[in-house]
Design an enzyme around this catalytic site. Structure first.
Site: not given
Ligand code: GLU
Length: 353
Positions: A45, A289-292
């Site tokens: 990522f 945030s990497k996720r959101k």
């Protein structure tokens, strides 16, 4: 039997640390030149923060006539993905931030940690001989038991002081256990006392006082690879790093890192801990945030058609607030060549994207 016998038994085939000191001599750079590195892990990522760090590092190296290098930190083999290295270097290339030294380029390599195993083992061997590292035979169950006992006794958790069972094991006993085939890892024997404070001056955050480290952290894992903490100290020493720019989530490790540099007799680089890139949302702020947040990924900007120069300009604006005025006054100038970036003027607590 003495500590040297123990060290020879554990690492029979590694070269002496003085060999590496010779093949990686101090860099011959003009006064004031900074050697700055970015040390990403190849987990697949590419975070926009990586471009931010690269931009800052390259700018300082260029401005001072120094070196910007990228080191790949892949000692956590479980998190590593295929092509992770190519993706990282590809992103730096795309953004015109290609380092002066990196994988396959430069005299201080290898620039991939997993290819430097012998180097770390050589320094770990020396530490065992010097009595500042030791083999630890505690099983995961024993470590869990120590943790439970500490929690019950309302004491700090970890492997330190009186809780560090293997810390004072007689050399003969350790040798016997190794010959017997007992599994072990190597730990650092910390000389720290948490009742005392270290004084540290961070280039961005200023003076920081923190308790000394007393944790006997693992330096070499059971797969023979180093932990990040140990590897980065050996690498930054041998690669002649003068300035570490990294995200401020690492500040808590400063007492340990400074202690490792000190006990190993290495000159400490300066540290500049940057505030995380944050996002304002519904009246509050949070770390990107990497996720959101899709905009955390560098690929987002490509997909959205945002020009690379525009992202870099934006990031420079976050890095130094006077950049905006400079850009207004110098609309045609190249910021990479002409803008006078000042790392000590970066924001202490947060940066917005
Ligand atoms: N490898 C670490 C990371 O990916 C970098 C830590 C450092 O720069 O010292 O966050």
């Amino acid at each position: 039997m003495n500590r040297k016998d123990l060290a020879d038994l554990i690492f029979p085939d590694v070269k002496g640390a003085d060999y590496y000191e010779k093949i990686y001599p101090p860099r011959n750079l003009p006064e004031g030149a900074q050697v700055v590195r970015v040390a990403p892990s190849p987990t697949g990522f590419i975070h926009v923060g990586g471009i931010f760090q690269g931009l800052i590092a390259k700018k300082i190296a260029d401005q001072t006539g120094g070196v910007f290098f990228v080191r790949i930190e892949d000692t956590d083999q479980k998190r590593k993905i295929e092509n992770g290295v190519e993706e990282i270097l590809g992103a730096y290339k795309d953004y015109d931030l290609y380092p002066n030294e990196t994988v396959g380029k430069g005299d201080y390599g290898p620039y991939i940690q997993s290819e430097r195993k012998d180097i770390y083992q050589s320094y770990a061997k020396k530490m065992i001989e010097d009595g500042i590292a030791y083999p630890c035979f505690c099983s995961p169950e024993e470590l869990e038991q120590i943790r439970e006992n500490q929690t019950k006794a309302q004491e700090r958790t970890g492997y330190y002081g009186k809780w560090a069972k293997c810390r004072n094991m007689p050399v003969d006993m350790a040798i016997e256990k190794i010959k017997n085939g007992d599994p072990y890892i190597i730990r650092f024997k910390s000389p720290g006392n948490p009742d005392k404070k270290i004084k540290h001056k961070d280039v961005i955050k200023g003076n920081i006082d923190m308790p000394e480290n007393d944790q006997d952290i693992v330096i070499i894992k059971s797969d023979g690879l180093p932990t990040y903490h140990f590897a980065h100290v050996v690498d930054d020493h041998l690669m002649g790093t003068t300035l570490v720019t990294r995200s401020d989530e690492w500040i808590a490790s400063i007492p340990l890192h400074l202690q490792l540099f000190y006990v190993m007799g290495f000159k400490t680089p300066k540290y500049a801990h940057t505030a995380p890139l944050e996002k304002a949302e519904d009246g509050s702020r949070r770390k990107l945030s990497k996720r959101k947040d899709p905009e955390a990924a560098v690929s987002y900007y490509t997909t959205e058609g945002i020009p690379k120069e525009a992202l870099k300009e934006y990031l420079m604006n976050i890095a130094n607030s006077n950049f905006e005025l400079w850009r207004k006054q110098n609309p045609d100038k190249d910021m990479m060549k002409d803008f006078d970036f000042q790392i000590n003027k970066m924001g202490v607590s947060r940066s917005f994207i």
